[in-house]
Write a protein that holds these residues in place. Structure first.
Motif, short mmCIF file in Angstrom:
data_model
loop_
_atom_site.label_atom_id
_atom_site.label_comp_id
_atom_site.label_asym_id
_atom_site.label_seq_id
_atom_site.Cartn_x
_atom_site.Cartn_y
_atom_site.Cartn_z
N LEU A 88 0.95 -1.27 -0.01
CA LEU A 88 0.30 0.06 -0.12
C LEU A 88 0.72 1.10 0.07
O LEU A 88 0.34 2.54 -0.27
CB LEU A 88 -1.14 0.05 1.18
N ALA A 89 2.08 1.21 0.22
CA ALA A 89 3.07 2.27 0.37
C ALA A 89 3.15 3.29 -0.96
O ALA A 89 3.36 4.44 -0.85
CB ALA A 89 4.45 1.93 0.79
N GLY A 90 2.99 2.29 -2.09
CA GLY A 90 2.97 2.99 -3.37
C GLY A 90 1.68 3.62 -3.68
O GLY A 90 1.48 3.83 -4.72
N HIS A 91 0.55 3.58 -2.94
CA HIS A 91 -0.61 3.94 -3.35
C HIS A 91 -1.11 5.11 -2.57
O HIS A 91 -0.85 5.31 -1.41
CB HIS A 91 -1.52 2.72 -3.28
N THR A 92 -2.26 5.76 -3.03
CA THR A 92 -3.02 6.89 -2.21
C THR A 92 -3.98 6.00 -1.58
O THR A 92 -5.03 5.35 -2.31
CB THR A 92 -3.61 7.83 -3.09
N VAL A 93 -3.84 6.32 -0.47
CA VAL A 93 -4.76 5.37 0.76
C VAL A 93 -5.55 6.12 1.57
O VAL A 93 -5.15 7.21 1.98
CB VAL A 93 -4.03 4.40 1.54
N VAL A 94 -7.01 6.17 1.72
CA VAL A 94 -7.91 6.72 2.46
C VAL A 94 -8.42 6.03 3.81
O VAL A 94 -9.14 4.80 3.15
CB VAL A 94 -8.67 7.49 1.79
N VAL A 138 -1.05 3.38 7.02
CA VAL A 138 -1.10 3.23 5.72
C VAL A 138 -2.07 4.43 4.93
O VAL A 138 -1.56 4.50 3.67
CB VAL A 138 -1.64 1.89 5.10
N ALA A 139 -2.38 5.32 5.62
CA ALA A 139 -3.46 6.32 5.03
C ALA A 139 -2.49 7.66 4.65
O ALA A 139 -1.98 8.11 5.78
CB ALA A 139 -4.52 6.31 5.74
N GLN A 140 -3.03 8.20 3.75
CA GLN A 140 -2.50 9.90 3.34
C GLN A 140 -3.80 10.62 4.07
O GLN A 140 -3.40 11.80 4.37
CB GLN A 140 -2.36 9.99 1.70
N ALA A 141 -4.80 10.01 4.23
CA ALA A 141 -6.09 10.81 4.55
C ALA A 141 -6.84 9.98 5.57
O ALA A 141 -7.08 8.86 5.03
CB ALA A 141 -6.80 11.46 3.58
N VAL A 142 -7.39 10.66 6.59
CA VAL A 142 -8.43 10.08 7.27
C VAL A 142 -9.63 10.90 7.40
O VAL A 142 -9.69 12.04 7.38
CB VAL A 142 -7.97 10.02 9.01
N VAL A 143 -10.77 10.26 6.79
CA VAL A 143 -12.14 10.83 6.71
C VAL A 143 -13.15 10.08 7.43
O VAL A 143 -13.55 9.13 7.41
CB VAL A 143 -12.42 10.69 5.18
#
Length: 166
Positions: A88-94, A138-143
């Motif tokens: 997942l490190a290479g992906h945009t994760v929310v 793993v997330a770039q953003a938490v919603v």
């Protein structure tokens, strides 16, 4: 974009909305597993146990991350695997989050969810204690999804990632 979070948070619903808004494809690894195995996730848990399911899930996530370039929803426990977290490190994760009261409203914490079969509220809290830090890692953003419609959550995801609709 990859969506992670607990069961019942709305990854599938929000993921389909996001794919539509972004003009890309949508994929759900739980759906991939059901199609490949010819049985439900709950049946796999009952018939083979959680370790066997996690192996199936790990392979499904690896394939989906390699093959799919749209919006991807992962099963709630997929982040438990360190290899999956590394991928997942290479992906945009929310990370779509919710509290236990919201989980009760959305899922009723019913027994169709194998990990919640006994004392669902406590089980859900325990699962979240074990997983929350992994989702965050793993997330770039938490919603947060509490009290929001799927459409509002999708809009919040786009805002958090500063993305425009197609």
């Amino acid at each position: 974009m990859v969506l992670v979070g607990p069961m019942g948070v709305g990854k599938s619903t929000v993921g389909a909305l996001l794919a539509e808004r972004l003009g890309c494809g949508y994929r759900d690894t739980d759906e991939d597993i059901v199609a490949e195995q010819g049985r439900t996730v709950a049946d796999i848990f009952v018939d083979e146990g959680e370790p066997a399911f996690r192996g199936i899930e790990k392979r499904a996530v690896g394939r989906a991350l390699a093959e799919h370039d749209g919006v991807l929803a992962l099963g709630g426990g997929s982040v438990l695997d360190p290899d999956t977290r590394a991928l997942l490190a290479g992906h945009t994760v929310v990370y779509l989050s919710m509290d236990v009261e919201e989980a009760v409203k959305r899922t009723g914490l019913n027994t169709a969810r194998p990990l919640l079969a006994v004392n669902p509220r406590r089980q859900w809290r325990d699962l979240m204690e074990a997983r929350r830090h992994l989702y965050t890692e793993v997330a770039q953003a938490v919603v947060p999804t509490d009290g929001r419609t799927p459409e509002e959550v999708a809009a919040a995801v786009l805002d958090a990632l500063e993305l425009k609709e197609a």
